[in-house]
Design a protein around this motif. Structure first.
Motif, PDB file in Angstrom:
ATOM      1  N   ARG A 185    -109.504-119.940 -56.964  1.00 58.46           N
ATOM      2  CA  ARG A 185    -110.920-120.070 -56.478  1.00 58.46           C
ATOM      3  C   ARG A 185    -110.236-120.619 -55.377  1.00 58.46           C
ATOM      4  O   ARG A 185    -110.064-121.901 -55.264  1.00 58.46           O
ATOM      5  CB  ARG A 185    -111.393-120.555 -57.005  1.00 58.46           C
ATOM      6  CG  ARG A 185    -111.803-119.541 -58.760  1.00 58.46           C
ATOM      7  CD  ARG A 185    -113.189-119.821 -58.704  1.00 58.46           C
ATOM      8  NE  ARG A 185    -113.650-121.128 -59.468  1.00 58.46           N
ATOM      9  CZ  ARG A 185    -113.770-121.836 -60.429  1.00 58.46           C
ATOM     10  NH1 ARG A 185    -112.567-120.920 -61.150  1.00 58.46           N
ATOM     11  NH2 ARG A 185    -113.827-123.249 -60.400  1.00 58.46           N
ATOM     12  N   LEU A 186    -110.747-120.066 -54.020  1.00 59.38           N
ATOM     13  CA  LEU A 186    -110.710-120.735 -52.546  1.00 59.38           C
ATOM     14  C   LEU A 186    -111.252-121.998 -52.760  1.00 59.38           C
ATOM     15  O   LEU A 186    -112.403-122.572 -52.979  1.00 59.38           O
ATOM     16  CB  LEU A 186    -111.204-119.964 -51.725  1.00 59.38           C
ATOM     17  CG  LEU A 186    -110.873-120.254 -50.223  1.00 59.38           C
ATOM     18  CD1 LEU A 186    -109.408-121.116 -49.912  1.00 59.38           C
ATOM     19  CD2 LEU A 186    -111.390-119.162 -48.701  1.00 59.38           C
ATOM     20  N   SER A 187    -111.254-122.701 -52.357  1.00 61.22           N
ATOM     21  CA  SER A 187    -111.307-124.510 -51.947  1.00 61.22           C
ATOM     22  C   SER A 187    -111.460-124.375 -50.831  1.00 61.22           C
ATOM     23  O   SER A 187    -112.139-125.591 -50.032  1.00 61.22           O
ATOM     24  CB  SER A 187    -111.463-125.522 -53.009  1.00 61.22           C
ATOM     25  OG  SER A 187    -109.838-125.680 -52.587  1.00 61.22           O
ATOM     26  N   TYR A 188    -110.801-124.599 -50.060  1.00 60.55           N
ATOM     27  CA  TYR A 188    -109.852-125.250 -48.380  1.00 60.55           C
ATOM     28  C   TYR A 188    -109.249-124.004 -48.242  1.00 60.55           C
ATOM     29  O   TYR A 188    -107.979-124.106 -48.437  1.00 60.55           O
ATOM     30  CB  TYR A 188    -109.495-126.525 -49.154  1.00 60.55           C
ATOM     31  CG  TYR A 188    -109.001-126.700 -47.549  1.00 60.55           C
ATOM     32  CD1 TYR A 188    -110.581-127.817 -46.734  1.00 60.55           C
ATOM     33  CD2 TYR A 188    -107.878-127.055 -46.786  1.00 60.55           C
ATOM     34  CE1 TYR A 188    -110.318-128.173 -45.860  1.00 60.55           C
ATOM     35  CE2 TYR A 188    -107.647-127.377 -45.759  1.00 60.55           C
ATOM     36  CZ  TYR A 188    -108.468-128.276 -44.509  1.00 60.55           C
ATOM     37  OH  TYR A 188    -108.690-129.057 -43.762  1.00 60.55           O
ATOM     38  N   GLU A 239     -99.520-120.686 -39.551  1.00 60.72           N
ATOM     39  CA  GLU A 239    -100.004-120.963 -41.080  1.00 60.72           C
ATOM     40  C   GLU A 239    -100.777-121.675 -41.056  1.00 60.72           C
ATOM     41  O   GLU A 239    -101.317-122.935 -40.453  1.00 60.72           O
ATOM     42  CB  GLU A 239     -98.311-122.163 -41.818  1.00 60.72           C
ATOM     43  CG  GLU A 239     -98.188-121.195 -43.259  1.00 60.72           C
ATOM     44  CD  GLU A 239     -97.700-120.216 -43.147  1.00 60.72           C
ATOM     45  OE1 GLU A 239     -97.408-120.025 -45.069  1.00 60.72           O
ATOM     46  OE2 GLU A 239     -98.529-118.864 -43.226  1.00 60.72           O
ATOM     47  N   VAL A 240    -101.589-121.731 -42.356  1.00 57.60           N
ATOM     48  CA  VAL A 240    -102.341-121.686 -42.010  1.00 57.60           C
ATOM     49  C   VAL A 240    -102.662-122.782 -43.856  1.00 57.60           C
ATOM     50  O   VAL A 240    -101.717-123.239 -44.463  1.00 57.60           O
ATOM     51  CB  VAL A 240    -103.972-120.965 -42.871  1.00 57.60           C
ATOM     52  CG1 VAL A 240    -104.019-120.051 -41.691  1.00 57.60           C
ATOM     53  CG2 VAL A 240    -103.937-120.270 -44.494  1.00 57.60           C
ATOM     54  N   ASP A 241    -103.351-124.184 -43.850  1.00 54.69           N
ATOM     55  CA  ASP A 241    -103.839-124.588 -44.844  1.00 54.69           C
ATOM     56  C   ASP A 241    -104.736-124.134 -45.940  1.00 54.69           C
ATOM     57  O   ASP A 241    -105.990-124.573 -46.069  1.00 54.69           O
ATOM     58  CB  ASP A 241    -104.455-126.122 -44.883  1.00 54.69           C
ATOM     59  CG  ASP A 241    -103.749-126.674 -45.663  1.00 54.69           C
ATOM     60  OD1 ASP A 241    -103.777-126.508 -46.919  1.00 54.69           O
ATOM     61  OD2 ASP A 241    -104.263-128.594 -45.696  1.00 54.69           O
ATOM     62  N   ASP A 242    -104.007-123.439 -47.355  1.00 52.49           N
ATOM     63  CA  ASP A 242    -105.162-122.677 -48.286  1.00 52.49           C
ATOM     64  C   ASP A 242    -104.987-123.441 -49.909  1.00 52.49           C
ATOM     65  O   ASP A 242    -104.002-123.373 -50.424  1.00 52.49           O
ATOM     66  CB  ASP A 242    -104.472-121.615 -47.887  1.00 52.49           C
ATOM     67  CG  ASP A 242    -104.489-120.313 -49.231  1.00 52.49           C
ATOM     68  OD1 ASP A 242    -106.081-121.037 -49.293  1.00 52.49           O
ATOM     69  OD2 ASP A 242    -104.287-119.015 -49.767  1.00 52.49           O
ATOM     70  N   GLN A 243    -106.297-124.139 -50.228  1.00 54.37           N
ATOM     71  CA  GLN A 243    -105.708-124.921 -51.032  1.00 54.37           C
ATOM     72  C   GLN A 243    -107.361-124.316 -51.863  1.00 54.37           C
ATOM     73  O   GLN A 243    -107.962-123.461 -51.862  1.00 54.37           O
ATOM     74  CB  GLN A 243    -106.163-126.404 -51.079  1.00 54.37           C
ATOM     75  CG  GLN A 243    -105.205-126.595 -50.444  1.00 54.37           C
ATOM     76  CD  GLN A 243    -106.063-128.087 -49.893  1.00 54.37           C
ATOM     77  OE1 GLN A 243    -106.795-129.207 -50.574  1.00 54.37           O
ATOM     78  NE2 GLN A 243    -105.914-128.997 -48.797  1.00 54.37           N
ATOM     79  N   TRP A 244    -106.285-124.094 -53.440  1.00 48.16           N
ATOM     80  CA  TRP A 244    -107.082-123.694 -54.866  1.00 48.16           C
ATOM     81  C   TRP A 244    -107.671-124.515 -55.812  1.00 48.16           C
ATOM     82  O   TRP A 244    -107.628-125.989 -55.786  1.00 48.16           O
ATOM     83  CB  TRP A 244    -106.321-122.197 -54.912  1.00 48.16           C
ATOM     84  CG  TRP A 244    -104.874-122.543 -55.445  1.00 48.16           C
ATOM     85  CD1 TRP A 244    -103.827-122.867 -54.955  1.00 48.16           C
ATOM     86  CD2 TRP A 244    -104.441-123.194 -57.064  1.00 48.16           C
ATOM     87  NE1 TRP A 244    -102.979-123.259 -55.684  1.00 48.16           N
ATOM     88  CE2 TRP A 244    -103.753-123.872 -56.466  1.00 48.16           C
ATOM     89  CE3 TRP A 244    -105.487-123.468 -57.650  1.00 48.16           C
ATOM     90  CZ2 TRP A 244    -102.810-124.264 -57.978  1.00 48.16           C
ATOM     91  CZ3 TRP A 244    -104.857-123.769 -58.881  1.00 48.16           C
ATOM     92  CH2 TRP A 244    -103.646-124.599 -59.255  1.00 48.16           C
TER      93      TRP A 244
END
Length: 316
Positions: free
Chosen positions: A296-299, A283-288
């Motif tokens: 919008r993707l930020s991290y 699993e990933v750390d998906d921040q917006w």
């Protein structure tokens, strides 16, 4: 340069009385009704209250991060009401409803400020640029910098409920009777007021870092020699910054589902071997950034799977 440092001492104190009340009633055998009321505080981290300012540059971003030594702790009144039914040995079904009245919570306020208006030494800006390899012209005292500092917000309410279930499979024959299940589901709704730099309520949004829904499930196996469990934990998306940076409305983190496993084997009275596997689904750390409707993707950060093998020896 230690010769140019100045030391600041700030005094701040607060006093609170924090009552707590817990009641438990067993109206019928193995059925418990529990109620509680409490008042509590949570102190801000040391980094938020130390009287210091950090001036930094990353690319074209110029940032001043301050602290607030006069921060009050986050305060809350908590109400809980729960019902638990112990239908068998180690078997449980429970429902709890809860409410928290949160006040004076800590939030971060961000603004654009001319460096000259901060009263900070020019040397700090020049050194920040030099450390980042940026031209000094980008960090002179006539340009705007992003300034952020923690303040006490007015708070708000948090309401929710939790359902829990635990069941050993002792009713199954032979090998299968050593299995069991543990599960829970939590739903939370929160509305907190967040301030702007003028001290006025700018928006009402959920509590930072709190998912609306979370659930967890574990299948386990235990006998005299071997034990193992596989666990799943899911949390829905949550807010990380209620007032976004660089002109964005807000910032958040998308939902995650993590699966972990652990196993242990008791070789004899002295030796035990263990294996732990974390984040099996990678699993990933998906921040917006943006808003809930326009993200919008930020991290996007993947830590990968992790395996730990251990050997234990017990001296008699």
């Amino acid at each position: 340069n230690t010769a140019n440092r100045s030391y600041i001492t700030v005094e701040h104190d607060y006093s609170d009385t924090l009552p707590a009340l817990n009641l438990s009633v067993e109206p019928i055998s193995d059925l418990f009704v529990r109620a509680s009321y409490s008042e509590g505080i949570s102190r801000a981290g040391l980094g938020s209250i130390v009287p210091a300012v950090n001036v930094s540059v990353a690319g074209t971003n110029r940032t001043i991060t301050g602290a607030n030594p006069t921060l009050e702790p986050t305060k809350a009144k908590s109400y809980d009401l729960g019902v638990e039914w112990y239908f068998s040995e180690e078997g449980l079904v429970g429902l709890t409803v809860f409410k928290k009245e949160i006040e004076s919570h800590v939030q971060t306020v961000r603004t654009q400020v001319n460096y000259l208006d901060t009263g900070l030494p020019t040397e700090a800006a020049v050194n920040a640029c030099a450390s980042a390899g940026r031209p000094v012209t980008e960090c002179n005292t006539s340009v705007d910098w992003s300034f952020s500092a923690p303040v006490n917000g007015p708070g708000g309410d948090l309401d929710g409920y939790e359902i829990s279930y635990q069941q050993p499979f002792t009713f199954l024959p032979g090998f299968w009777s050593n299995f069991g299940f543990i599960g829970s589901f939590t739903h939370v709704e929160s509305d907190l007021d967040y301030l702007n730099t003028a001290g006025l309520v700018q928006k009402t949004r959920p509590l930072v870092g709190l998912s609306d829904e979370t659930y967890a499930a574990t299948i386990y196996y235990e006998n005299d020699k071997f034990n193992g469990r596989v666990s799943l934990a899911n949390r829905s998306n949550y807010l990380t910054t209620p007032v976004g940076r660089e002109g964005n409305d807000e910032e958040g983190t998308n939902s995650t589902t993590n699966i972990d496993a652990s196993f242990g084997y008791q070789v004899n009275d002295q030796w035990k071997v263990t294996l732990e596997a974390l984040n099996l689904t990678d699993e990933v750390d998906d921040q917006w950034v943006g808003s809930e409707s326009e993200q919008r993707l930020s991290y996007y950060h993947s830590t990968g799977r992790q395996f730990n093998l251990g050997v234990q020896y017990k001296f008699n």
